[in-house]
Write an enzyme that holds these catalytic residues in place. Structure first.
Site, PDB file in Angstrom:
ATOM      1  N   ASP A 157     -16.757 -19.506  80.804  1.00  0.00           N
ATOM      2  CA  ASP A 157     -16.679 -20.854  81.418  1.00  0.00           C
ATOM      3  C   ASP A 157     -17.544 -20.774  82.506  1.00  0.00           C
ATOM      4  O   ASP A 157     -17.228 -20.028  83.591  1.00  0.00           O
ATOM      5  CB  ASP A 157     -15.383 -21.397  81.905  1.00  0.00           C
ATOM      6  CG  ASP A 157     -15.127 -22.823  82.200  1.00  0.00           C
ATOM      7  OD1 ASP A 157     -16.252 -23.479  82.170  1.00  0.00           O
ATOM      8  OD2 ASP A 157     -14.142 -23.326  82.422  1.00  0.00           O
ATOM      9  N   ASP A 158     -18.675 -21.361  82.544  1.00  0.00           N
ATOM     10  CA  ASP A 158     -19.490 -21.442  83.762  1.00  0.00           C
ATOM     11  C   ASP A 158     -20.508 -19.949  83.894  1.00  0.00           C
ATOM     12  O   ASP A 158     -20.819 -19.649  85.037  1.00  0.00           O
ATOM     13  CB  ASP A 158     -19.145 -21.887  84.878  1.00  0.00           C
ATOM     14  CG  ASP A 158     -18.668 -23.398  84.870  1.00  0.00           C
ATOM     15  OD1 ASP A 158     -18.945 -24.107  83.778  1.00  0.00           O
ATOM     16  OD2 ASP A 158     -18.296 -23.767  86.041  1.00  0.00           O
ATOM     17  N   CYS A 172     -19.108 -28.911  80.401  1.00  0.00           N
ATOM     18  CA  CYS A 172     -18.002 -28.074  79.619  1.00  0.00           C
ATOM     19  C   CYS A 172     -17.434 -29.054  78.434  1.00  0.00           C
ATOM     20  O   CYS A 172     -17.877 -28.523  77.348  1.00  0.00           O
ATOM     21  CB  CYS A 172     -16.720 -27.905  80.510  1.00  0.00           C
ATOM     22  SG  CYS A 172     -15.374 -27.407  79.720  1.00  0.00           S
ATOM     23  N   LYS A 193      -9.095 -22.031  77.242  1.00  0.00           N
ATOM     24  CA  LYS A 193      -9.131 -23.417  77.465  1.00  0.00           C
ATOM     25  C   LYS A 193      -9.853 -24.391  76.355  1.00  0.00           C
ATOM     26  O   LYS A 193     -10.826 -23.869  75.604  1.00  0.00           O
ATOM     27  CB  LYS A 193     -10.293 -23.379  78.780  1.00  0.00           C
ATOM     28  CG  LYS A 193     -10.948 -24.540  79.128  1.00  0.00           C
ATOM     29  CD  LYS A 193     -11.947 -24.543  80.292  1.00  0.00           C
ATOM     30  CE  LYS A 193     -12.501 -25.852  80.358  1.00  0.00           C
ATOM     31  NZ  LYS A 193     -13.698 -25.887  81.478  1.00  0.00           N
ATOM     32  N   HIS A 204     -10.061 -28.417  76.530  1.00  0.00           N
ATOM     33  CA  HIS A 204     -10.890 -29.329  77.171  1.00  0.00           C
ATOM     34  C   HIS A 204     -11.796 -30.378  76.265  1.00  0.00           C
ATOM     35  O   HIS A 204     -12.605 -30.662  76.595  1.00  0.00           O
ATOM     36  CB  HIS A 204     -11.750 -28.650  78.236  1.00  0.00           C
ATOM     37  CG  HIS A 204     -12.129 -29.396  79.392  1.00  0.00           C
ATOM     38  ND1 HIS A 204     -12.656 -29.010  80.507  1.00  0.00           N
ATOM     39  CD2 HIS A 204     -11.777 -30.778  79.735  1.00  0.00           C
ATOM     40  CE1 HIS A 204     -12.537 -30.006  81.538  1.00  0.00           C
ATOM     41  NE2 HIS A 204     -12.104 -31.165  81.047  1.00  0.00           N
ATOM     42  N   SER A 222     -10.048 -27.440  82.630  1.00  0.00           N
ATOM     43  CA  SER A 222     -10.370 -26.346  83.486  1.00  0.00           C
ATOM     44  C   SER A 222      -9.214 -26.062  84.579  1.00  0.00           C
ATOM     45  O   SER A 222      -8.439 -27.078  84.731  1.00  0.00           O
ATOM     46  CB  SER A 222     -11.674 -26.861  84.370  1.00  0.00           C
ATOM     47  OG  SER A 222     -12.803 -27.254  83.469  1.00  0.00           O
ATOM     48  N   HIS A 254     -15.190 -20.057  86.081  1.00  0.00           N
ATOM     49  CA  HIS A 254     -15.248 -21.198  86.632  1.00  0.00           C
ATOM     50  C   HIS A 254     -14.525 -21.161  88.296  1.00  0.00           C
ATOM     51  O   HIS A 254     -13.533 -20.657  88.195  1.00  0.00           O
ATOM     52  CB  HIS A 254     -14.493 -22.098  85.590  1.00  0.00           C
ATOM     53  CG  HIS A 254     -14.545 -23.894  86.074  1.00  0.00           C
ATOM     54  ND1 HIS A 254     -14.149 -24.394  87.301  1.00  0.00           N
ATOM     55  CD2 HIS A 254     -15.190 -24.688  85.479  1.00  0.00           C
ATOM     56  CE1 HIS A 254     -14.234 -25.704  87.291  1.00  0.00           C
ATOM     57  NE2 HIS A 254     -15.022 -25.851  86.246  1.00  0.00           N
ATOM     58  N   ASP A 299     -20.166 -21.632  78.287  1.00  0.00           N
ATOM     59  CA  ASP A 299     -20.288 -23.123  77.800  1.00  0.00           C
ATOM     60  C   ASP A 299     -21.277 -23.742  78.359  1.00  0.00           C
ATOM     61  O   ASP A 299     -21.886 -24.959  77.833  1.00  0.00           O
ATOM     62  CB  ASP A 299     -18.958 -23.804  77.826  1.00  0.00           C
ATOM     63  CG  ASP A 299     -18.582 -23.803  79.250  1.00  0.00           C
ATOM     64  OD1 ASP A 299     -19.022 -23.002  80.108  1.00  0.00           O
ATOM     65  OD2 ASP A 299     -17.538 -24.369  79.758  1.00  0.00           O
ATOM     66  N   ASN A 300     -21.794 -23.337  79.464  1.00  0.00           N
ATOM     67  CA  ASN A 300     -22.939 -23.685  80.179  1.00  0.00           C
ATOM     68  C   ASN A 300     -23.429 -22.734  81.309  1.00  0.00           C
ATOM     69  O   ASN A 300     -22.890 -21.733  81.381  1.00  0.00           O
ATOM     70  CB  ASN A 300     -22.879 -25.368  80.795  1.00  0.00           C
ATOM     71  CG  ASN A 300     -21.336 -25.330  81.486  1.00  0.00           C
ATOM     72  OD1 ASN A 300     -20.374 -25.881  80.962  1.00  0.00           O
ATOM     73  ND2 ASN A 300     -21.133 -24.518  82.551  1.00  0.00           N
TER      74      ASN A 300
END
Length: 455
Positions: free
Chosen positions: A38-39, A78, A131, A133, A157, A215, A267-268
């Site tokens: 995540d991130d 996300c 996660k 989301h 998150s 994240h 994810d990004n």
């Protein structure tokens, strides 16, 4: 030479995944483990040029597999990114192309969408640990309604409250909840994933290990706190790296190493911390690559050659058709997929099956990437999304010569600029009818609250 390599790799893949003529029963399809961070930024991993944080296990994963240097997450945020990854469709098609799902948000992934987990049924045992989301109210919740046999994790998150851990199993309406211990959260996700793998070692399995780190805010597990020069963000990345090492070791111990495809990605791009690896902008930052270009590694010894770096363009929307192809499963019927099967990209370094990849900022088409060119239609400036066309300016970048997107070459290559603008305009026209007519109510309230704070 490239054609011979593709043919040779195709034969190797067939030998690994298909039965020999003398065998009475089909060979077992490959297991699939998807590690989704995540991130995590492109430059946070050594194999992708990172310097501040040591990631020896992730780097080893790349050394023993293939690293895609021009891989794009399905979105720069996300929720839409995860929707695109699981369905093989641009997120706007799923109704989740706008912002992220908030605590009081009623949106969710429609049951009509076919996820990777559902597409691999009935052959695979499936689970998601970490996660979700993609909706925590109504029919979208829990993930066991979307093809997953097991779920243990959080609904959104870990910076959102209230937050609890939830556990669900297919066939039961019971959803158990328990308190969150933030410093051990990633460890718990991994331990549940490892236990599921052990329990299902005798059959094909698909596991999505959806870590909620790095994240913000970071909560490194105690043994990793203060171990890197990159602060708590670096400590959490080091923890993630250790989990990758544990997974690789456990697969080897179980004798599953050569029949398990392990994919590692994010994810990004990075949010307020982390490295975008020299790419422009960050998470949520319009059409520039810093929000979309993330690490991607695939490893399957004996099927995917080790140590290869491939620049063929690819996206998270490609995972569903690729996993189906490698598993010998059909593409879901009646579903309009945007993703392509990139098996040959992974096993042979073949050219991308994509003619282009469309980039969205929320539900707006803001960029198009082909193998060589990148065209940006709008950029943020002082809180506004500025359409370049209104300024009489075109942003065309040569992705080979200028991956940082620093210098527009629209005047140098007017034909390429015209072609790429036509691609952008066509994509805008195609997806415009799918836009929400109004923003989700939860964001109306949020915008009003922010305006009140500014006053």
């Amino acid at each position: 030479m490239r054609r011979r390599e593709v043919l040779k790799a195709s034969a190797a893949l067939a030998a690994a995944l298909l039965p020999a003529a003398s065998e009475a029963a089909p060979a077992r399809p490959p297991n699939i483990v998807l590690i989704l961070c995540d991130d995590l930024g492109y430059g946070d991993v050594g194999a992708f040029g990172g310097k501040m944080i040591r990631t020896p296990n992730i780097d080893r994963l790349a050394a023993e597999g293939v690293a895609l240097t021009d891989y794009y997450a399905p979105a720069n945020l996300c929720t839409p990114s995860r929707a695109g990854l699981l369905t093989g469709r641009y997120p706007i098609r799923t109704g989740l192309g706008y912002e992220v799902i908030m605590q009081n948000d009623d949106r969710g992934l429609p049951l009509s969408e076919v996820t990777i987990a559902r597409a691999l049924k009935p052959d695979y045992a499936t689970a998601l640990f970490g996660k979700w989301h993609l909706g925590h109210r109504g029919e979208a919740w829990p993930p066991t309604r979307h093809g997953f046999d097991r779920f243990f994790g959080i609904p959104y998150s870990h910076d959102m409250a209230p937050l609890s851990l939830f556990e669900a199993q297919v066939g039961s309406d019971e959803v158990k909840s328990s308190p969150v211990d933030y410093p051990t959260l990633q460890q718990q996700f991994y331990e549940h994933a490892e236990r599921f793998i052990e329990d299902n070692r005798e059959r094909p399995f698909f596991v999505e290990l959806a870590l909620s780190a790095p994240h913000l805010p970071e909560h490194p597990h105690a043994p990793f706190k203060g171990t890197t020069p990159a602060g708590t963000y670096g400590d959490v990345v080091a923890e993630i790296d250790s989990l990758v090492g544990r997974l690789m070791a456990r697969l080897k111990d179980l004798g599953l190493e050569r029949n398990t495809l392990v994919v590692f990605t994010s994810d990004n791009g990075p949010w307020f911390e982390g490295s975008a690896g020299g790419f422009r902008e960050r998470k949520g930052g319009g059409g520039f690559d810093g929000g979309y270009r993330v690490p991607f590694i695939a490893r399957m010894p004996g099927t995917i050659p080790g140590g290869r770096r491939v620049d063929s363009i690819a996206s998270g929307i490609d995972l569903l058709p690729t996993f189906c192809a490698m598993a010998g499963r059909p593409i879901p019927p009646g579903v309009e997929l945007d993703g392509k099967d990139i098996t040959q990209v992974l096993v042979a370094g073949a050219p991308s099956p994509h003619d282009q990849i469309v980039l969205f900022d929320n539900e707006n088409v803001v960029g198009v990437r082909t193998q060589r060119w990148k065209y940006i239609g709008a950029a943020y400036y002082r809180g506004l999304m500025m359409p370049m066309a209104l300024m009489g300016y075109q942003e065309l970048y040569d992705a080979r010569a200028d991956p940082a997107e620093s210098y527009s070459v629209a005047e140098t290559y007017p034909d390429a600029a015209a072609e790429m603008k036509a691609r952008l305009d066509k994509a805008k026209a195609e997806f415009a009818p799918l836009k929400h007519k109004d923003i989700p109510p939860v964001f109306k309230a949020l915008h009003q609250a922010l305006e009140h704070m500014e006053d």
